[in-house]
Write a protein that holds these residues in place. Structure first.
Motif, PDB file in Angstrom:
ATOM      1  N   PRO A  62       0.858  -0.986   0.281  1.00 31.97           N
ATOM      2  CA  PRO A  62      -0.561  -0.098   0.029  1.00 31.97           C
ATOM      3  C   PRO A  62       0.952   0.845  -0.227  1.00 31.97           C
ATOM      4  N   PHE A  63       1.986   0.762   0.218  1.00 31.25           N
ATOM      5  CA  PHE A  63       3.011   2.526   0.289  1.00 31.25           C
ATOM      6  C   PHE A  63       3.607   2.179  -1.083  1.00 31.25           C
ATOM      7  N   ASN A  64       4.080   1.637  -2.040  1.00 31.96           N
ATOM      8  CA  ASN A  64       4.286   1.416  -3.452  1.00 31.96           C
ATOM      9  C   ASN A  64       3.684   0.622  -4.016  1.00 31.96           C
ATOM     10  N   PHE A 142       0.227  -9.341  -7.041  1.00 34.43           N
ATOM     11  CA  PHE A 142       0.671  -8.241  -8.268  1.00 34.43           C
ATOM     12  C   PHE A 142       0.849  -6.863  -8.267  1.00 34.43           C
ATOM     13  N   PRO A 143       1.113  -5.896  -9.182  1.00 33.24           N
ATOM     14  CA  PRO A 143       0.973  -4.409  -8.975  1.00 33.24           C
ATOM     15  C   PRO A 143      -0.453  -4.070  -8.937  1.00 33.24           C
ATOM     16  N   LEU A 144      -0.497  -2.791  -8.439  1.00 31.77           N
ATOM     17  CA  LEU A 144      -1.982  -2.476  -8.452  1.00 31.77           C
ATOM     18  C   LEU A 144      -2.221  -2.509  -9.924  1.00 31.77           C
ATOM     19  N   ILE A 145      -3.929  -2.857 -10.030  1.00 32.14           N
ATOM     20  CA  ILE A 145      -4.330  -2.332 -11.288  1.00 32.14           C
ATOM     21  C   ILE A 145      -5.410  -1.784 -11.133  1.00 32.14           C
ATOM     22  N   ALA A 146      -6.198  -0.547 -10.671  1.00 33.78           N
ATOM     23  CA  ALA A 146      -7.457   0.241 -10.286  1.00 33.78           C
ATOM     24  C   ALA A 146      -8.116  -0.608 -11.519  1.00 33.78           C
TER      25      ALA A 146
END
Lengths: 161, 714
Positions: A62-64, A142-146
């Motif tokens: 949540p910080f990166n 996985f890294p954030l996907i909005a």
């Protein structure tokens, strides 16, 4: 460990940001629960059949947003599941790999996503009450996907044995 | 302009010839298959006619392909062969008339006569918008015999933009030409932005040659190079014609062309024109350099060449000289197809072995057997074009998830018994009898050497749309036309190339045109500015960093992305012209539309918007396939015109490689490059053409992301 796959143009893997329909490849990690059932199946015939998937809001730092957190193979559920559906179709890229395509349509799972899991059904167990139960057999981060209602996502979830 | 074959759709500015049997000229000469003396236009006194060739309401796309050139083909005859009787082609481009050299008649029967233009008569590249308003016709030269024209058509040749263009960065081995300004280095006079007569090199002495070393192409991983083109912007001073060669010097040997050594010419009149020669492999390694598969270019070979010019006759000036480089796209699936029957057109002879076999049986070998079996013919002796088409078998279906990106037509040829020949590929639709003539290729000085010539056709030549299925390819016939001279053909191969079908799984992001883009589009209609969307960039802006799913509104006056992190060439583009079947009529001020050959009920839904003769209206009711009600009423009215859905769209594919733009991405922009402008300083610059914002999508270093973005045009 999860990623969007080895991804080279022309290898059937299209990470898609920021295309609204994203085809994302995720290397999922098998859970210990699934491994133990598969090991048991060598002796008593129990088998697993992939059937559903869930996506959730955990999985990324949540910080990166660019960082996918390590998967906990002991987990029996997602950190923050928000949507579950049946797997849309299957593929077997090689003998040691099972691949599930999981589609998220426009109105489904419209939040920030970072985790996916595959649910498998227990079959042929000598313990009758086990048959038909669903367990989380693999998890991928996985890294954030909005996700938004203008976007459809196809998750290609690979489980390597 | 949707397809690659244009036929007359209306009479143009000049209509001094007479039509038979129709009074209007254009509908006597718009035949798909020429019908000889059944319908034609004719004259026996000095006069001109021109026709419009494209529907101006059919739109103007800034495509990721450009127009390589056009070929005009007229089917004409003189009623008697008189030496003074002839004609010229006339192009009316942006309201200015240009006449070609003169063509005469050597037979009294109908024959095809063609002329290919690489550039407009004023030296600019052809544009879709220019062709949409272009008129083409014939100028009769009164030599006593009446002449007739039964068919007139324009074939448009497209090609992708080059991946790299490198300029001269030093004087080369030969330095015979003089320089203006005299104190400048010659290579500086031909590099940099276009500056016309401010700096150039010139020569009026035959055989004088100047060559220049070129910048290195950028370092690239696993490079495969398709083609190298040497291009020069030249003119002849005064009114006389000048001739010369574009030179590619490899290993110290100057080459005057890839498959020929025939001089290029430029007419007088002080107008800059483009000369170009394409090389499919390093001519220093193998000449003719017509076969990209045998000895493909390497970056080191490209970096080692010198490019230049050689004078043949007249006074030549050159203000710009450059080398374009196209990289290869490696197909995923390749399907090779060989002929299995003769097609509709069978004018080439079975020269060897000529034991009663059919023509297709001599050209179906893999690999080609060169002198063992071949067909051919001499168009000069026959005094006409020699046409041949062949049927091909059904091919395997395209694998799921892939689409056809290209159909390669490859011909194994050699010169016959003449010193030069001009040949072109053919594609023919056996149902409509429509025949597309590919880019004419000139062959000379190649002797008895067999080599391949190649044409890539990226879209259906009759529809102008992407190839749909393998049946879409194999339903057509493929062939070869000898336009002049004698040529032998030993093997013809049709090859389907595929790529991954990004369209199948991706809906596009709708981009918003920027204000500078709209200004540029408006301006280009008036001052001839030529631009093309060629690059994209992605950035970290576009979304709220605190709420990454929230999109920030696009500001159309932006001229850059807010936080650009990566920029590259576009991978691909697809356009959808949305042309509908049949033609429609509507009275001025009317809401009732009638159709001929239309499919209103199946092709249209209530609420769809359609464009009829440039006016956009909405479909209100479709009681039958040939009647429709629209809203609002059509202002000007139209009779029997083509129509289409709107908006038309262009989809662009933007590929961000591994290890690039490892960020949370939310903005994407398209960049247009200005190729021609009345303001020289603008040429070569980019403007932000369109912008789109999306929710945040993080890109890890191992992923390759292909974004599909769309621009809609009314």
């Amino acid at each position: 460990m999860s990623s969007f796959g080895p991804g080279a143009f022309g290898t059937a893997v299209f990470g898609g940001d920021p295309t609204p329909f994203l085809l994302l490849q995720i290397d999922a990690e098998m859970t210990y629960q699934a491994r133990s059932l598969m090991a048991r199946g060598w002796t008593d015939g129990t088998s697993l059949k992939m059937s559903q998937f869930s996506v959730g809001q955990g999985g990324f730092d949540p910080f990166n947003y660019k960082i996918a957190l390590p998967v906990n193979p002991d987990a029996v559920a997602l950190y923050d599941p928000i949507f579950t559906d049946i797997i849309d179709y299957y593929e077997s890229p090689n003998p040691q790999n099972a691949c599930a395509y999981c589609f998220l349509d426009y109105l489904e799972a419209n939040v920030t996503l970072g985790e996916v899991c595959i649910w498998s059904e227990i079959e042929n167990s000598p313990i009758p009450t086990e048959n038909g139960q669903l367990i989380v057999s693999s998890i991928g981060h996985f890294p954030l996907i909005a996700k938004a209602d203008t976007i459809r996502i196809a998750l290609r979830v690979l489980s390597q044995f | 302009m949707a397809n690659l074959i244009l036929r007359p759709i209306d009479d143009g500015t000049y209509s001094e010839w007479t039509g038979f049997p129709n009074v209007s000229l254009w509908d006597n000469i718009n035949d798909v298959d020429p019908n000889g003396d059944t319908s034609y236009v004719y004259t026996d006194s000095e006069s001109v006619f021109t026709c419009l060739f494209s529907d101006t309401s059919s739109g103007n796309f800034p495509r990721a392909t450009r127009i390589l050139g056009i070929t005009i083909i007229a089917t004409v005859r003189a009623l008697a062969i008189l030496p003074a009787t002839g004609f010229k082609f006339r192009i009316r481009y942006y309201g200015v008339d240009f006449d070609s050299e003169e063509f005469s008649f050597d037979v009294a029967t109908y024959k095809e006569i063609s002329k290919t233009y690489l550039t407009t008569p004023i030296g600019d590249a052809f544009t879709n918008r220019g062709i949409n308003s272009m008129e083409v016709g014939l100028v009769y030269i009164d030599g006593g015999s009446p002449i007739r024209c039964t068919k007139l058509e324009v074939h448009v040749h497209h090609e992708p933009y080059p991946h790299y263009t490198v300029e001269s960065d030093g004087n080369g081995t030969d330095q015979d030409w003089s320089v203006i300004p005299s104190t400048a280095q010659a290579y500086m006079a031909v590099s940099g932005p276009y500056d016309g007569d401010l700096s150039y090199i010139y020569s009026s002495v035959a055989a004088e040659r100047s060559t220049f070393s070129q910048e290195d192409i950028p370092l690239i991983i696993s490079p495969t190079i398709d083609k190298v083109r040497v291009a020069a912007l030249v003119k002849s001073t005064g009114s006389s014609l000048a001739e010369g060669h574009v030179i590619l010097s490899s290993g110290g040997v100057p080459f005057k062309g890839a498959t020929n050594e025939i001089p290029l010419s430029v007419t007088g009149g002080d107008r800059w024109d483009i000369w170009a020669q394409d090389y499919l492999n390093d001519p220093g390694v193998a000449w003719p350099s017509g076969d990209p598969a045998a000895t493909p270019w390497t970056p080191a070979e490209v970096n080692a060449i010198e490019a230049g010019l050689e004078n043949v006759s007249g006074e030549l000036h050159c203000t710009s000289l450059g080398v374009d480089v196209w990289m290869s796209y490696t197909p995923i699936t390749v399907i090779s197809i060989y002929p299995t029957s003769n097609g509709d057109l069978v004018e080439l002879l079975t020269l060897i072995p000529n034991t009663g076999e059919l023509a297709w049986e001599d050209i179906d070998e893999d690999p080609p057997d060169d002198a063992t079996s071949y067909i051919g013919g001499d168009a000069d002796t026959a005094e006409k074009f020699l046409w041949a088409t062949f049927g091909v078998p059904a091919a395997a279906a395209i694998p799921a998830g892939e689409r056809i990106t290209n159909v390669e037509l490859r011909y194994r040829i050699r010169l016959g018994n003449t010193t030069s020949t001009v040949v072109a590929p053919l594609v023919r639709d056996p149902v409509t009898l429509d025949t597309y003539v590919g880019f004419p290729q000139t062959i000379s000085a190649t002797g008895a050497t067999w080599f391949d010539i190649v044409e890539n056709i990226h879209t259906d030549p009759f529809l102008g749309l992407p190839w749909a299925t393998s049946a879409n390819v194999t339903d057509y016939q493929y062939g070869f036309v000898i336009m002049s001279g004698d040529c032998f053909l030993s093997r013809m191969r049709v090859q389907i190339h595929t790529g991954y079908d990004v369209r199948a799984v991706s809906d596009p992001v709708e981009l918003q045109l920027t204000v500078p883009a709209m200004n540029l589009m408006t301006r280009s209609a008036m001052d001839g500015t030529v631009y093309a969307v060629e690059e994209f960039s992605v950035g970290k802006g576009g979304y709220d960093p605190v709420a990454p799913a929230t999109v920030i509104a696009v500001n159309p006056v932006d001229i850059v992305l807010s936080q650009e992190v990566f920029r590259d060439k576009l991978s691909d583009a697809r356009f959808d012209a949305k042309i509908l079947t049949g033609s429609v009529s509507v009275a001025a001020g009317g809401i009732a539309v009638s159709g001929v050959g239309t499919l209103f009920t199946s092709e249209l839904a209530l609420g769809d918007f359609i464009s009829v003769a440039g006016e956009i209206v909405q479909v209100v009711a479709t009681p039958s396939d040939t009647s429709m009600t629209i809203n609002p009423a059509h202002t000007a009215g139209a009779v029997n015109v083509a129509y289409r859905k709107t908006p038309q769209t262009v989809d662009y594919f933007c590929r961000v490689p591994r290890d690039q733009a490892v960020e949370g991405l939310g903005e994407i922009g398209l960049w247009a490059k200005i190729h021609n402008s009345p303001f020289p300083a603008e040429i070569g610059t980019f403007i932000l053409f369109a912008i789109g914002h999306t929710p945040c999508q993080c890109k890890p270093e191992l992923a390759v992301h292909v974004s599909r973005v769309r621009i809609s045009y009314a």
